[in-house]
Design a protein around this motif. Structure first.
Motif, PDB file in Angstrom:
ATOM      1  N   ARG A 232       2.131   0.716  11.733  1.00 23.97           N
ATOM      2  CA  ARG A 232       3.150   1.246  10.812  1.00 23.97           C
ATOM      3  C   ARG A 232       4.103   0.178  10.295  1.00 23.97           C
ATOM      4  N   ASP A 233       4.401  -0.840  11.079  1.00 28.49           N
ATOM      5  CA  ASP A 233       5.304  -1.887  10.599  1.00 28.49           C
ATOM      6  C   ASP A 233       4.668  -2.703   9.478  1.00 28.49           C
ATOM      7  N   ARG A 234       3.341  -2.629   9.373  1.00 30.29           N
ATOM      8  CA  ARG A 234       2.631  -3.354   8.316  1.00 30.29           C
ATOM      9  C   ARG A 234       2.443  -2.491   7.075  1.00 30.29           C
ATOM     10  N   LEU A 235       2.953  -1.243   7.125  1.00 29.15           N
ATOM     11  CA  LEU A 235       2.787  -0.304   6.014  1.00 29.15           C
ATOM     12  C   LEU A 235       4.148   0.248   5.568  1.00 29.15           C
ATOM     13  N   PRO A 236       5.094  -0.619   5.234  1.00 33.45           N
ATOM     14  CA  PRO A 236       6.447  -0.145   4.910  1.00 33.45           C
ATOM     15  C   PRO A 236       6.523   0.660   3.617  1.00 33.45           C
ATOM     16  N   ALA A 237       5.546   0.489   2.720  1.00 28.61           N
ATOM     17  CA  ALA A 237       5.585   1.188   1.426  1.00 28.61           C
ATOM     18  C   ALA A 237       4.767   2.473   1.430  1.00 28.61           C
TER      19      ALA A 237
ATOM     20  N   VAL B 150       0.843  -1.203   0.000  1.00 31.66           N
ATOM     21  CA  VAL B 150       0.000   0.000   0.000  1.00 31.66           C
ATOM     22  C   VAL B 150       0.874   1.248   0.000  1.00 31.66           C
ATOM     23  N   ARG B 151       0.617   2.153  -0.955  1.00 34.99           N
ATOM     24  CA  ARG B 151       1.434   3.357  -1.089  1.00 34.99           C
ATOM     25  C   ARG B 151       0.730   4.619  -0.602  1.00 34.99           C
ATOM     26  N   ALA B 152      -0.603   4.619  -0.611  1.00 42.94           N
ATOM     27  CA  ALA B 152      -1.333   5.838  -0.246  1.00 42.94           C
ATOM     28  C   ALA B 152      -2.578   5.487   0.553  1.00 42.94           C
ATOM     29  N   LEU B 153      -2.809   6.245   1.616  1.00 47.04           N
ATOM     30  CA  LEU B 153      -3.980   6.050   2.472  1.00 47.04           C
ATOM     31  C   LEU B 153      -4.718   7.374   2.665  1.00 47.04           C
ATOM     32  N   ILE B 154      -6.031   7.307   2.609  1.00 46.55           N
ATOM     33  CA  ILE B 154      -6.895   8.455   2.876  1.00 46.55           C
ATOM     34  C   ILE B 154      -7.739   8.119   4.092  1.00 46.55           C
ATOM     35  N   VAL B 155      -7.588   8.889   5.138  1.00 45.47           N
ATOM     36  CA  VAL B 155      -8.412   8.710   6.333  1.00 45.47           C
ATOM     37  C   VAL B 155      -9.680   9.525   6.148  1.00 45.47           C
ATOM     38  N   GLY B 156     -10.811   8.825   6.017  1.00 47.49           N
ATOM     39  CA  GLY B 156     -12.088   9.508   5.908  1.00 47.49           C
ATOM     40  C   GLY B 156     -12.620   9.855   7.285  1.00 47.49           C
ATOM     41  N   SER B 157     -13.918   9.888   7.410  1.00 42.96           N
ATOM     42  CA  SER B 157     -14.521  10.236   8.692  1.00 42.96           C
ATOM     43  C   SER B 157     -14.128   9.224   9.762  1.00 42.96           C
TER      44      SER B 157
END
Length: 336
Positions: free
Chosen positions: A103-108, A76-83
């Motif tokens: 965060r350790d599960r989101l290295p990319a 995963v390269r990009a995350l959008i936090v909605g409501s």
């Protein structure tokens, strides 16, 4: 301007909303979209009163847990936090804690936007916020960070955006959207060490909704040595847009810019005159002044002076129309 539609892209990737719990949708490849994760207000209300969410509802942190279980988050390269459940009465602290725990599960992960909340969920002026810099500290490889912020006073506790000064070596793009940006945030950004920053976009807003900064608070940004790689500067959506334009007319930072954006605010002829009389702007690739209160002669002068020099100029008034009787009733694009 109102936020009726959610973000369509982030990090050059199309936005894709992670489906609700009961959905059977086939998911896209993890690295081909910017994933939007939403919480549901009923879930947090139910959990706070009964101890567990409704069966069909889930809080934001629970949605993230399910996302991590169903998606290969290492890609995963990009995350959008909605409501985040109830942005009017709750700040995103729990969502931030959940992201840091994962965060350790989101290295990319390279791009993160906090608060893709539309008007039907919460007006921008009322979006509860908090100190968002732990996300930058927790994700040192992040290249883009954005946040949408307002101010809420729930149960006697003010919940507003905080951005104390920090150092981040990888961040290239920083966006803060607000109808009233607190001066402490402006000062915190200006005092930060962001050696890779290329794109800075601040929506300063109006004093009625907490936008209490003055031009003097922008001086660390305007001076030009704080962010040596800055090429795109947007100081917009401001009720002091003319004063900002006057300061930029001689600001050292302008010489290295490719894009200067003073749009969405109350820019008038005084600000335009200062820009035209100040340092040359013909090196710019683009000057964005859309939503302005310029008279037709000044609009034409800017287009002729810079447009003929090859600068892309946007002086479209949009909804910012001058009154027929000449009254100087100016307003920013985004406030409430």
């Amino acid at each position: 301007m109102s936020f009726y539609d959610r973000m369509e892209e982030l990090y050059g990737l199309p936005a894709y909303t992670f489906p609700a719990r009961e959905a059977t949708t086939t998911l896209p490849a993890p690295d081909t979209v910017a994933w939007r994760i939403n919480g549901q207000p009923d879930a947090v209300v139910w959990r706070s009163t009964v101890g567990e969410p409704l069966p069909e509802e889930e809080c934001w942190d629970e949605a993230l847990d399910r996302f991590c279980a169903e998606v290969d988050t290492t890609r995963v390269r990009a995350l959008i936090v909605g409501s985040w459940d109830d942005p009017l009465d709750m700040d995103p602290s729990r969502a931030i804690e959940a992201l840091l725990a994962a965060r350790d599960r989101l290295p990319a992960l390279r791009s993160l936007f906090l608060g893709d909340i539309v008007a039907e969920e919460c007006e921008i002026s009322m979006i509860s916020q908090t100190d968002v810099t732990p996300l930058l500290a927790g994700f040192p490889a992040l290249e883009e960070f954005g946040v949408r912020a307002g101010e809420s006073n729930s149960m006697g506790r003010v919940q507003r955006l905080e951005f104390p000064a920090l150092r981040h070596d990888a961040l290239r793009r920083l966006t803060v959207q607000s109808g009233g940006l607190p001066v402490d945030v402006v000062r915190g950004v200006g005092a930060s060490e962001l050696p890779a920053l290329e794109h800075l976009d601040l929506w300063l807003g109006v004093s009625e909704y907490g936008g209490d900064c003055a031009v003097a608070d922008l001086e660390p940004i305007l001076y030009g040595d704080r962010f040596p790689r800055l090429r795109h500067l947007a100081l917009r959506n401001s009720e002091i847009q003319d004063e900002i334009a006057v300061a930029l007319a001689s600001a050292p930072v302008v010489a290295r810019l490719e894009v200067l954006d003073l749009s969405m605010g109350t820019l008038g002829d005084d600000g335009a005159a200062a820009l035209l009389a100040g340092q040359p702007l013909t090196h710019l690739k683009k000057l964005d002044l859309h939503h302005n209160f310029l008279s037709e002669p000044f609009r034409q002068r800017i287009c002729e002076t810079l447009g003929n020099a090859g600068v892309e100029v946007d002086v479209d008034r949009g909804e910012a129309e001058l009154d027929d009787d000449g009254a100087d009733e100016r307003y920013v694009s985004v406030a409430e």
